[in-house]
Motif scaffolding. Structure first.
Motif, PDB file in Angstrom:
ATOM      1  N   THR A   1       0.859  -1.183   0.000  1.00 36.99           N
ATOM      2  CA  THR A   1       0.000   0.000   0.000  1.00 36.99           C
ATOM      3  C   THR A   1       0.895   1.231   0.000  1.00 36.99           C
ATOM      4  OG1 THR A   1      -1.380  -1.263   1.503  1.00 36.99           O
ATOM      5  CG2 THR A   1      -2.019   0.997   1.117  1.00 36.99           C
TER       6      THR A   1
ATOM      7  N   ARG B   1      10.208  12.653  -1.512  1.00 38.96           N
ATOM      8  CA  ARG B   1       8.986  13.252  -2.010  1.00 38.96           C
ATOM      9  C   ARG B   1       8.408  14.237  -0.989  1.00 38.96           C
ATOM     10  NH1 ARG B   1       4.029   9.476  -4.125  1.00 38.96           N
ATOM     11  NH2 ARG B   1       2.702  11.105  -4.942  1.00 38.96           N
ATOM     12  N   PHE B   2       7.962  15.345  -1.440  1.00 36.97           N
ATOM     13  CA  PHE B   2       7.361  16.442  -0.661  1.00 36.97           C
ATOM     14  C   PHE B   2       8.395  17.266   0.129  1.00 36.97           C
ATOM     15  CE2 PHE B   2       3.641  13.397  -0.604  1.00 36.97           C
ATOM     16  CZ  PHE B   2       2.891  14.112  -1.524  1.00 36.97           C
TER      17      PHE B   2
ATOM     18  N   LYS C   1      12.029  14.627  -6.557  1.00 39.99           N
ATOM     19  CA  LYS C   1      11.480  13.673  -7.504  1.00 39.99           C
ATOM     20  C   LYS C   1      11.755  12.243  -7.053  1.00 39.99           C
ATOM     21  CE  LYS C   1      10.617  13.262 -12.294  1.00 39.99           C
ATOM     22  NZ  LYS C   1      11.043  13.353 -13.659  1.00 39.99           N
TER      23      LYS C   1
ATOM     24  N   ILE D   1      -0.804  11.532   0.817  1.00 40.57           N
ATOM     25  CA  ILE D   1      -1.898  12.405   1.223  1.00 40.57           C
ATOM     26  C   ILE D   1      -1.325  13.769   1.577  1.00 40.57           C
ATOM     27  CG2 ILE D   1      -3.800  12.669   2.866  1.00 40.57           C
ATOM     28  CD1 ILE D   1      -3.223   9.532   3.404  1.00 40.57           C
TER      29      ILE D   1
ATOM     30  N   GLN E   1      11.477   9.282  -4.771  1.00 40.68           N
ATOM     31  CA  GLN E   1      10.405   8.892  -3.839  1.00 40.68           C
ATOM     32  C   GLN E   1      10.821   9.078  -2.385  1.00 40.68           C
ATOM     33  OE1 GLN E   1       7.046   7.512  -4.161  1.00 40.68           O
ATOM     34  NE2 GLN E   1       7.405   8.695  -6.007  1.00 40.68           N
TER      35      GLN E   1
ATOM     36  N   ASP F   1       0.584  22.632   6.149  1.00 38.01           N
ATOM     37  CA  ASP F   1       0.677  21.686   5.044  1.00 38.01           C
ATOM     38  C   ASP F   1       1.150  20.331   5.586  1.00 38.01           C
ATOM     39  OD1 ASP F   1       1.370  20.282   2.763  1.00 38.01           O
ATOM     40  OD2 ASP F   1       2.903  21.696   2.095  1.00 38.01           O
ATOM     41  N   ALA F   2       0.240  19.365   5.603  1.00 33.79           N
ATOM     42  CA  ALA F   2       0.582  18.042   6.143  1.00 33.79           C
ATOM     43  C   ALA F   2       0.586  17.015   5.029  1.00 33.79           C
ATOM     44  CB  ALA F   2      -0.433  17.638   7.208  1.00 33.79           C
ATOM     45  N   ASN F   3       1.655  16.251   4.945  1.00 29.14           N
ATOM     46  CA  ASN F   3       1.755  15.211   3.914  1.00 29.14           C
ATOM     47  C   ASN F   3       1.937  13.855   4.580  1.00 29.14           C
ATOM     48  OD1 ASN F   3       2.163  16.959   1.334  1.00 29.14           O
ATOM     49  ND2 ASN F   3       3.531  17.808   2.868  1.00 29.14           N
ATOM     50  N   SER F   4       1.185  12.878   4.126  1.00 29.02           N
ATOM     51  CA  SER F   4       1.340  11.524   4.676  1.00 29.02           C
ATOM     52  C   SER F   4       1.584  10.544   3.557  1.00 29.02           C
ATOM     53  CB  SER F   4       0.060  11.032   5.344  1.00 29.02           C
ATOM     54  OG  SER F   4      -0.311  11.843   6.358  1.00 29.02           O
ATOM     55  N   LEU F   5       2.528   9.671   3.769  1.00 34.55           N
ATOM     56  CA  LEU F   5       2.775   8.574   2.829  1.00 34.55           C
ATOM     57  C   LEU F   5       2.858   7.272   3.622  1.00 34.55           C
ATOM     58  CD1 LEU F   5       5.594  10.451   0.928  1.00 34.55           C
ATOM     59  CD2 LEU F   5       3.623   9.532  -0.253  1.00 34.55           C
ATOM     60  N   PRO F   6       1.741   6.790   4.129  1.00 34.85           N
ATOM     61  CA  PRO F   6       1.815   5.546   4.892  1.00 34.85           C
ATOM     62  C   PRO F   6       1.879   4.369   3.925  1.00 34.85           C
ATOM     63  CG  PRO F   6      -0.440   6.392   4.891  1.00 34.85           C
ATOM     64  CD  PRO F   6       0.378   7.328   4.037  1.00 34.85           C
ATOM     65  N   GLY F   7       2.749   3.417   4.161  1.00 37.01           N
ATOM     66  CA  GLY F   7       2.887   2.322   3.201  1.00 37.01           C
ATOM     67  C   GLY F   7       2.984   0.962   3.851  1.00 37.01           C
ATOM     68  N   LEU F   8       2.597  -0.034   3.094  1.00 37.22           N
ATOM     69  CA  LEU F   8       2.700  -1.421   3.558  1.00 37.22           C
ATOM     70  C   LEU F   8       3.316  -2.266   2.451  1.00 37.22           C
ATOM     71  CD1 LEU F   8      -0.951  -2.072   4.885  1.00 37.22           C
ATOM     72  CD2 LEU F   8       1.029  -1.534   6.278  1.00 37.22           C
TER      73      LEU F   8
ATOM     74  N   PRO G   1      -0.053   5.026  -0.293  1.00 40.06           N
ATOM     75  CA  PRO G   1      -0.831   6.249  -0.522  1.00 40.06           C
ATOM     76  C   PRO G   1       0.010   7.503  -0.278  1.00 40.06           C
ATOM     77  CG  PRO G   1      -1.395   5.264   1.588  1.00 40.06           C
ATOM     78  CD  PRO G   1      -0.238   4.482   1.042  1.00 40.06           C
TER      79      PRO G   1
END
Lengths: 468, 408
Positions: free
Chosen positions: A391, B37-38, B32, A395, B34, B331-338, A393
């Motif tokens: 996963t 990123r951000f 750019k 955000i 990953q 400005d909050a950025n989240s990239l939660p990953g599994l 995402p």
């Protein structure tokens, strides 16, 4: 249930092909000559040809997105693909006029039967061009246009040119550029203001030839207050070598319009399915993508909605089933661009055997907006010990009074559930398939009845070999 | 920077020279990529930086007194830039148990490990680190009071290293505190490696409370062995541009780890946290809770990944990111990953971003609490869940004080 029996698709139903003589063949490989050929046989205006040429350059300039995508993409050999194959550019309006071998294909897939039963219009695309296209007469009287992309650009440029390539610019990604260079086929739909198309319009995409690349282009415009549901199905036979399907689908929902776009993708598992789908929703418009991916070798598809007008709503419901050797890399993008816009993403994936399913998503709320909401849920089910799920995402939230929630979970079918069912006399495979169907049930219920039945059967078949 | 440091690097240390070459060769981060990123990658360009210079005796003396955060501790090390302040302290009882607290002097531990994009900074830290701290706790030893490491950043670059080894069934509470000496713009590239051997219990609190002109990269490697428990809490109270990379490697069956964090990002501040919960053994558990409060034009990035190896069956791994936007310009950025390669697991992640709940605010207002105070209480309540994990009351109340100064 009885009404649906006629269109129950056999899982192996798509796995056949006929040797077909093509009257038009752009040969193998991609160059300016290929584009000249395609544009020539279609008799396109010069702006379309220029558009294609520019896109070819963009395609060649853009690198493969290997910094984030799977390495499997480098197994696509663009020089071995056939970019255009057809028996003619004008689709038949009458089923009897369709060439026999093409007709056989679609009859085996049950297309005319389905049309009679519940569709308002249908288009059947065989390799590059539509072989058959028909819509109920009362709809054309109301001003609904449902044609192929070739015809759409030729006959109705005043409607389609305005939005063509505007939701998904050529340079959006390498594959949208490729599609823009060599597109052929697909549906162009226009629904006039206030017209509500009650029955779904359907397109059926079929790859028949080996090493063939299908690049259909679909543009649906629902004018103010209009409503339309569009369904597409895809199949291809199993060949030794891989095949490429790279579509571009653009939806435009003007003020208060509603578009529902349903895909059931069951490509054979040698197809690279790399599709760009995006919608633009104006004020109070609603766009819903229902996306179901079962087939292909690698699918990369992230339907998106640009929520351009106040109170617009976007939704993506997605089911992915990754069987042995398959990679379903799917997801959704929600770009909030107006106040009080809402979006919802529900994605469920099942990985069987060595299958891998990935969720990739973007939710973006910029700083000048108020009262936007997003809800995202991703659930993954892993069947075998060597199955895999990911996963990823992304955000971003700024602005005032916006809220976003994202949740994802990974689980396996619980041993207690299986035990309980086995105790009551079900075989392990039956129990497993029941559990899996239960897992996706709340999403499947949102599909049109005919599709949900088909989907359940496909899941059952996938499950049969997965246990034991 | 490069020329000066080229000369400074002693030719008798080929490893360092090699890392220095590596640092120069590796490209600057770009968003750019990953892994970045951000992020405002430009802020991490090293430019014309020099290592922080040695401080005068008087200054060191002053810092030494300012370093008393806790009254009770078993050991303490204070550093300023790349220099040790005073001497390393270990009380007699703790020393008698065989616990050691030493400086690495001119010989940093050079061991490259997995980064989450910060390999260039790992090379920089290895090349330039001086007086890194090494702490070892022998098997079956319980360190009664916390061991405190205080680091003061001056102008220029500091490259602290901390290596901690907790032996079998050892117990340790570690506190790392990072401050700025004054208002100078510091550039801090730190590395912390903690190994919790089988059955050990390690609790760690990290407090970063710099001035707003500080840029920092902190690379953390946390290794947890069989049946060990590790708790790590990061409190990013103040700073400029911070990147924190936390690699948690769950290596033993039955291992258990809790990672938590608070970040308060205001104007001109960017807190970028990247985490990896890597499960390499079965029956292990990890739980992550990262909370961010964002004030006017503050930026946060949370990028977390749970990786479960095929053999790590029966893993329970969770990841939660909560962002509280206290201003429309935040400005909050989240990239939660599994990435899950085993099937018999329980894994989930959740990310939410929102504002103070109007109902809760209304409830407090209706009881006579004014708007500003009510908001403050709700924000402090939001942090409390993380603060109470520290379980050192004296430190917790200091943390609450520091947090309060951010909201005045």
């Amino acid at each position: 249930m009885s009404a649906t029996e006629a269109i129950d698709l056999d899982f192996e139903k798509g796995n056949f092909h006929y040797d077909t003589e093509y009257d038009f063949d752009a040969g193998t490989g991609l160059s300016e000559a290929t584009i000249d050929y395609i544009s020539g046989v279609k008799g396109e205006e010069s702006w379309v040809r220029d558009f294609r040429m520019k896109a070819l350059q963009t395609f060649l300039d853009k690198p493969m997105p290997l910094h984030w995508a799977t390495r499997d993409l480098s197994n696509i050999h663009f020089d071995k693909i056939r970019y255009y194959l057809s028996k003619g550019q004008t689709p038949s309006r009458n089923w009897d006029e369709v060439p026999d071998d093409v007709k056989q294909t679609f009859e085996r897939l049950g297309i005319p039967e389905q049309e009679r039963k519940f569709l308002a219009g249908v288009e059947a695309q065989f390799d590059s061009e539509a072989a058959y296209s028909r819509m109920k007469d009362d709809l054309s009287k109301e001003g609904v246009i449902f044609v192929g992309s070739t015809e759409g650009l030729r006959e109705h440029p005043e409607i389609f040119r305005k939005w063509f390539g505007k939701v998904i610019p050529t340079a959006d990604n390498k594959f949208s550029a490729l599609n823009s260079a060599v597109f052929s086929g697909g549906s162009f739909i226009y629904v006039p203001p206030g017209v509500k198309v009650k029955q779904p319009l359907q397109a059926y995409f079929r790859i028949n030839a080996e090493n063939f690349g299908q690049f259909e282009r679909t543009l649906i415009i629902a004018d103010e207050g209009a409503e339309v549901t569009y369904m597409e199905g895809c199949t291809a036979p199993k060949f030794e070598t891989s095949t490429l399907h790279s579509a571009v689908v653009e939806l435009v929902a003007l003020r208060g319009a509603k578009i529902q776009y349903i895909t059931v993708q069951n490509w054979s598992n040698n197809v690279f399915n790399l599709v760009t789908k995006r919608a633009r929703a104006e004020e109070e418009a609603e766009v819903k993508w229902i996306d179901c991916n079962i087939g292909s070798r690698l699918t990369m598809k992230y339907p998106g909605v640009i929520l351009k007008g106040r109170k617009a709503r976007g939704e993506v419901l997605s089911i992915a089933l990754a069987g042995d050797g398959q990679h379903q890399d799917t997801g959704a993008k929600m770009i909030h661009a107006a106040d009080e816009t809402t979006s919802n993403i529900i994605a469920k994936s099942i990985s069987v055997g060595t299958g891998r399913s990935s969720y990739r998503g973007i939710v973006n709320v910029p700083r000048n907006l108020k009262g936007c909401k997003n809800n995202t849920e991703c659930d993954a089910l892993l069947i075998n010990t060597n199955s895999r799920t990911d996963t990823y995402p992304a955000i971003t939230v700024r602005g005032d009074g916006n809220s976003v929630q994202h949740e994802a979970s990974v689980s396996k079918v619980s041993a207690e559930q299986i035990f309980y069912m086995r105790q009551r006399g079900l075989s392990e495979a039956q129990a497993m398939s029941l559990s899996v169907n239960g897992f996706v049930n709340d999403l499947v219920r949102q599909f049109p009845m005919e599709y949900s039945v088909e989907l359940k059967r496909l899941i059952e078949m996938e499950m049969e070999d997965s246990v034991g | 920077m490069t020329k000066l440091l080229d000369k400074q690097l002693d030719s008798s240390q080929p490893h360092r020279r090699e890392l220095w070459q590596q640092f120069k060769k590796l490209p600057d981060p770009i968003s750019k990529d990953q892994a970045w990123r951000f992020a405002s990658t430009r802020k991490y360009r090293v430019g014309d930086l020099t290592s922080t210079e040695n401080l005068s005796k008087g200054k060191l003396c002053e810092l030494s007194t300012r370093s008393t955060i806790l009254d009770a501790f078993s050991g303490q090390a204070v550093l300023a830039g790349n220099q040790i302040v005073g001497s390393l302290i270990l009380d007699d009882e703790t020393a008698a148990l065989g616990v050691t607290l030493n400086s690495l002097g001119e010989n940093p531990v050079i061991e490259s490990s997995e980064t989450l994009g910060g390999d260039k900074f790992q090379a920089l830290n290895g090349a330039l680190s001086k007086n890194g701290i090494i702490l070892t706790v022998p098997d079956h030893v319980e360190v009664k009071q916390p061991i405190v490491i205080v680091h003061w950043a001056g102008s220029g670059g500091s490259f602290p290293q901390l290596h901690v080894e907790a032996g079998l069934h050892a117990r340790l509470h570690l506190v790392e505190i990072y401050f700025s000496i004054g208002d100078e713009a510091g550039f801090n590239v730190a590395s912390t490696r903690i190994r919790a051997r089988a059955g050990s219990h390690v609790s760690r609190s990290v407090i970063r409370n710099w001035n707003v002109d500080t840029t920092a990269v902190h690379l953390e490697h946390l290794m947890v062995h069989r049946d060990a428990y590790l708790q790590s809490t990061n409190l990013n109270i103040n700073g400029g541009t911070l990147r924190q990379e936390t690699v948690l490697s769950v290596q033993g069956q039955g291992a258990n780890a809790d990672l938590s964090s608070i970040s308060i990002a205001g104007e001109g501040q960017e807190f970028d946290q990247r985490t990896l919960q890597s499960h390499e053994a079965s029956d292990s558990r990890s739980d992550l809770l990262f909370k961010n409060a964002l004030l006017a034009s503050g930026r946060t990035i949370f990028s977390g990944l749970i990786k479960v190896a095929p053999e790590a069956q029966h893993t329970d791994a969770y990841q939660t990111n909560r962002n509280l936007l206290l201003d429309p310009t935040a400005d909050a950025n989240s990239l939660p990953g599994l990435e899950i390669l085993a099937n018999d697991v329980k894994c989930s992640h959740g990310a939410t971003t929102g504002q103070i709940d109007d109902d809760q605010l209304f409830y407090m207002r209706s009881r006579g609490i004014n708007d500003q105070l009510a908001r403050q209480l709700l924000v402090f309540g939001f942090f409390e869940e993380v603060i109470e994990k520290i379980q050192l009351p004296a430190l917790e109340s200091r943390i609450r004080e520091w947090i309060e100064t951010r909201f005045q």
